[in-house]
Design an enzyme around this catalytic site. Structure first.
Site, mmCIF file in Angstrom:
data_model
loop_
_atom_site.group_PDB
_atom_site.id
_atom_site.type_symbol
_atom_site.label_atom_id
_atom_site.label_comp_id
_atom_site.label_asym_id
_atom_site.label_seq_id
_atom_site.Cartn_x
_atom_site.Cartn_y
_atom_site.Cartn_z
ATOM 1 C CB THR A 13 -0.445 -0.319 1.172
ATOM 2 O OG1 THR A 13 -1.418 -1.089 1.432
ATOM 3 C CG2 THR A 13 -2.229 1.481 1.171
ATOM 4 C CE LYS A 103 1.931 1.593 12.160
ATOM 5 N NZ LYS A 103 0.947 2.267 11.294
ATOM 6 C CE LYS A 203 -0.241 4.330 14.004
ATOM 7 N NZ LYS A 203 -0.904 4.491 14.021
HETATM 8 P P1 NAP Z 1 1.554 -4.179 2.473
HETATM 9 O O1 NAP Z 1 0.400 -3.100 2.074
HETATM 10 O O2 NAP Z 1 1.624 -4.976 3.517
HETATM 11 O O3 NAP Z 1 2.942 -4.126 2.461
HETATM 12 C C1 NAP Z 1 3.872 -4.348 2.622
HETATM 13 C C2 NAP Z 1 5.022 -5.152 0.827
HETATM 14 O O4 NAP Z 1 5.764 -5.897 1.070
HETATM 15 C C3 NAP Z 1 4.055 -5.924 0.522
HETATM 16 O O5 NAP Z 1 3.926 -6.005 -1.281
HETATM 17 C C4 NAP Z 1 5.277 -6.991 0.415
HETATM 18 O O6 NAP Z 1 4.817 -8.380 -0.491
HETATM 19 C C5 NAP Z 1 6.404 -6.729 0.414
HETATM 20 N N1 NAP Z 1 7.115 -6.795 1.820
HETATM 21 C C6 NAP Z 1 7.278 -8.005 2.800
HETATM 22 N N2 NAP Z 1 8.781 -9.076 2.979
HETATM 23 C C7 NAP Z 1 9.251 -8.533 1.889
HETATM 24 C C8 NAP Z 1 9.897 -9.373 1.612
HETATM 25 N N3 NAP Z 1 10.991 -10.115 1.935
HETATM 26 N N4 NAP Z 1 11.339 -8.732 0.120
HETATM 27 C C9 NAP Z 1 10.311 -8.294 -0.734
HETATM 28 N N5 NAP Z 1 9.152 -7.574 -0.413
HETATM 29 C C10 NAP Z 1 8.783 -7.806 0.723
HETATM 30 O O7 NAP Z 1 2.090 -3.467 4.017
HETATM 31 P P2 NAP Z 1 1.993 -1.358 3.916
HETATM 32 O O8 NAP Z 1 0.475 -1.060 4.624
HETATM 33 O O9 NAP Z 1 1.873 -0.653 3.309
HETATM 34 O O10 NAP Z 1 2.886 -0.949 5.254
HETATM 35 C C11 NAP Z 1 4.727 -0.786 4.866
HETATM 36 C C12 NAP Z 1 5.158 0.190 6.090
HETATM 37 O O11 NAP Z 1 3.592 1.207 6.613
HETATM 38 C C13 NAP Z 1 4.741 -1.019 7.864
HETATM 39 O O12 NAP Z 1 5.870 -0.712 8.247
HETATM 40 C C14 NAP Z 1 3.155 -0.011 8.088
HETATM 41 O O13 NAP Z 1 3.269 -0.285 9.455
HETATM 42 C C15 NAP Z 1 3.847 0.640 7.723
HETATM 43 N N6 NAP Z 1 2.346 1.673 7.732
HETATM 44 C C16 NAP Z 1 1.253 1.883 7.003
HETATM 45 C C17 NAP Z 1 0.195 2.522 6.943
HETATM 46 C C18 NAP Z 1 -0.967 2.406 5.958
HETATM 47 O O14 NAP Z 1 -1.877 2.785 6.255
HETATM 48 N N7 NAP Z 1 -0.851 1.104 5.346
HETATM 49 C C19 NAP Z 1 -0.115 4.055 7.647
HETATM 50 C C20 NAP Z 1 1.390 4.410 8.791
HETATM 51 C C21 NAP Z 1 2.452 3.617 8.174
HETATM 52 P P3 NAP Z 1 3.895 -8.816 -1.092
HETATM 53 O O15 NAP Z 1 3.128 -8.413 -1.604
HETATM 54 O O16 NAP Z 1 5.015 -10.209 -1.446
HETATM 55 O O17 NAP Z 1 3.032 -9.921 0.024
#
Ligand code: NAP
Length: 433
Positions: A13, A103, A203
């Site tokens: 995301t 976080k 946080k």
């Molecule tokens: P997400 O949608 O689950 O995305 C994580 C991505 O990382 C997925 O595409 C996953 O790949 C990839 N990934 C995980 N392990 C990997 C590896 N070993 N090698 C290659 N790719 C890998 O998570 P997100 O929501 O973007 O969140 C990312 C970070 O931002 C987190 O730390 C979260 O706490 C933080 N965050 C998110 C939000 C939010 O609104 N989403 C807000 C604030 C902070 P696959 O697709 O293959 O599984």
């Protein structure tokens, strides 16, 4: 000037949001940095034909990426503790600047990571880790830098706030709204981190370390979730002129610092009481400016990417204007951290809302008020609610009292023969001084 070269690890995301924002707003961003940002590598474990990755190297070997010489900034967006922890350390060892939204990792392992960054004269920027699109880290570090921070209180988990808002607006029960939040994609399949307050505690740990200049101490945050809040308590609070919000609170007390996350009654006229749905907000009471509040979307691809890219832009400016790349985003300065104790839950002081279900007998109210008075607790208001299934709910609002005294009083009230079920205790904050 040569472009600054970037590697993005994780195209979920936030990762996709960052890629697209850098591509769509490249011209504006170059105007603001005076320099081009070139994405040289992305770390992904599956092909992404849906994205424009022309001229960008793709690899599933993230460790190989962070060691590449044609990478100046590593943007970690895979989430979780491992391998994110080892990847960031490896990037630091190779002299890369780091941006992360993680976080959980920073709250739990950040002391080690920031120290490693300091030792290698690089920075870890993490605006996106707290309150998504609200630039609260910059506010605390830059905008309020002249002040001593007295307290901060934040709605820093959108899922929890969505659930409490629905419970109030539509008189719904917790479980029912949680199921809807999961269906809408606001809550994870395992909602523990959100509804039990762990995400908010992560946080709060980060905010408190900036506010008070203390090390990250996630294990010392008193954390209580919203899963025990009932529609009945939401309604009674409303009748008394309060709203129940799930707050993260960091407060400088006389003998230490309170770090706590719990459901809280706040007066309905307080701006924080009117932050609804998935929105986030943080109120800060600072010595010179007084009380200020920062409001906006706390999550989602766009808002979070906005914060990540703002950090990238800061780092690009630093890389451009200083020789060694260390500069305007201050790290946790380990030599100047304050050694202030974090108070235990029993040592913290708040006012309370109590609800006790009792038999409708003569003298029960007197027994309860006597116990409170013996424990040194002053009653601010007491309200007997209409009878429910042969029991009478009694709602009591108290003045502030140290939590150990309230534990003692609740144990005694619980032991009264006329008391039925658990005594409900919700902390109450006026957020005025
Ligand atoms: P997400 O949608 O689950 O995305 C994580 C991505 O990382 C997925 O595409 C996953 O790949 C990839 N990934 C995980 N392990 C990997 C590896 N070993 N090698 C290659 N790719 C890998 O998570 P997100 O929501 O973007 O969140 C990312 C970070 O931002 C987190 O730390 C979260 O706490 C933080 N965050 C998110 C939000 C939010 O609104 N989403 C807000 C604030 C902070 P696959 O697709 O293959 O599984």
């Amino acid at each position: 000037m040569k472009p600054v070269r970037l590697a993005i690890l994780g195209l979920g995301t936030v990762g996709c949001g960052v890629l697209q924002l850098l591509q769509e707003n490249a011209t504006e961003i170059k105007r603001r940095t005076g320099r081009e940002i070139q994405i040289t590598h992305v770390g992904t474990r599956r092909p992404r034909p849906d994205l424009n990755l022309e001229g960008i190297q793709q690899s599933a070997d993230l460790f190989e990426i962070v060691r590449q010489p044609d990478v100046d900034i590593v943007v970690e967006l895979i989430g979780g503790i491992q391998p994110a922890h080892d990847l960031i350390l490896e990037a630091i060892k190779h002299g890369k600047q780091v941006v992360t939204a993680n976080k959980a990792l920073l709250a739990e392992e950040g002391n080690e990571l920031f120290e490693a960054a300091d030792n290698n004269t690089v920075q870890i920027a993490y605006e996106a880790a707290v309150a998504g699109g609200i630039p609260i880290i910059k506010v605390m570090r830059e905008g309020l830098a002249a002040n001593r921070i007295d307290w901060l209180a934040g709605i820093i988990n959108g899922t929890g706030n969505f659930i409490l808002t629905e419970m109030r607006d539509k008189s719904r029960q917790f479980e029912d709204v949680l199921a809807e939040a999961q269906a809408l994609g606001y809550a994870e399949a395992d909602p523990t981190f959100d509804v039990e307050g762990i995400d908010a505690a992560h946080k709060l740990t980060l905010l408190a370390s900036i506010a008070f200049g203390i090390p990250l101490q996630f294990d010392k945050v008193y954390t209580e979730g919203i899963s025990k809040i009932t529609a009945q308590d939401v309604k009674y609070a409303e009748e008394l002129g309060f709203r129940i919000k799930h707050l993260g609170i960091a407060r400088r007390a006389e003998n230490g610092i309170e770090l706590r996350v719990h459901p809280t009654l706040i007066p309905e006229e307080q701006p924080l009481a009117n932050v609804n749905g998935v929105q986030n907000a943080v109120s800060v009471k600072a010595s010179a400016v007084g009380q200020t509040m920062y409001y906006g979307p706390g999550a989602g691809g766009g808002p979070t990417a906005s914060a990540v890219v703002a950090d990238i832009i800061d780092l690009v400016r630093d890389i451009s204007y200083t020789e060694d790349g260390s500069g305007t985003i201050p790290q946790l300065a380990f030599e100047s951290l304050e050694d202030i104790q974090i108070l235990k839950r029993e040592e913290m002081t708040t006012a309370y809302y109590l609800r006790v279900n009792v038999d409708d007998n003569k003298g029960v109210l007197a027994d309860i008020t006597t116990i409170l008075s013996q424990c040194g607790i002053s009653i601010d208001a007491i309200m007997q609610q209409p009878r429910l299934k042969n029991r009478v709910p009694v709602v009591i609002m108290t003045d502030p009292i140290v939590e150990s005294k309230m534990d003692e009083a609740i144990a005694k009230i619980q032991a009264l023969p006329a008391t039925h079920g658990e005594v409900t205790r919700i902390r109450l904050e006026s957020l005025e001084n």
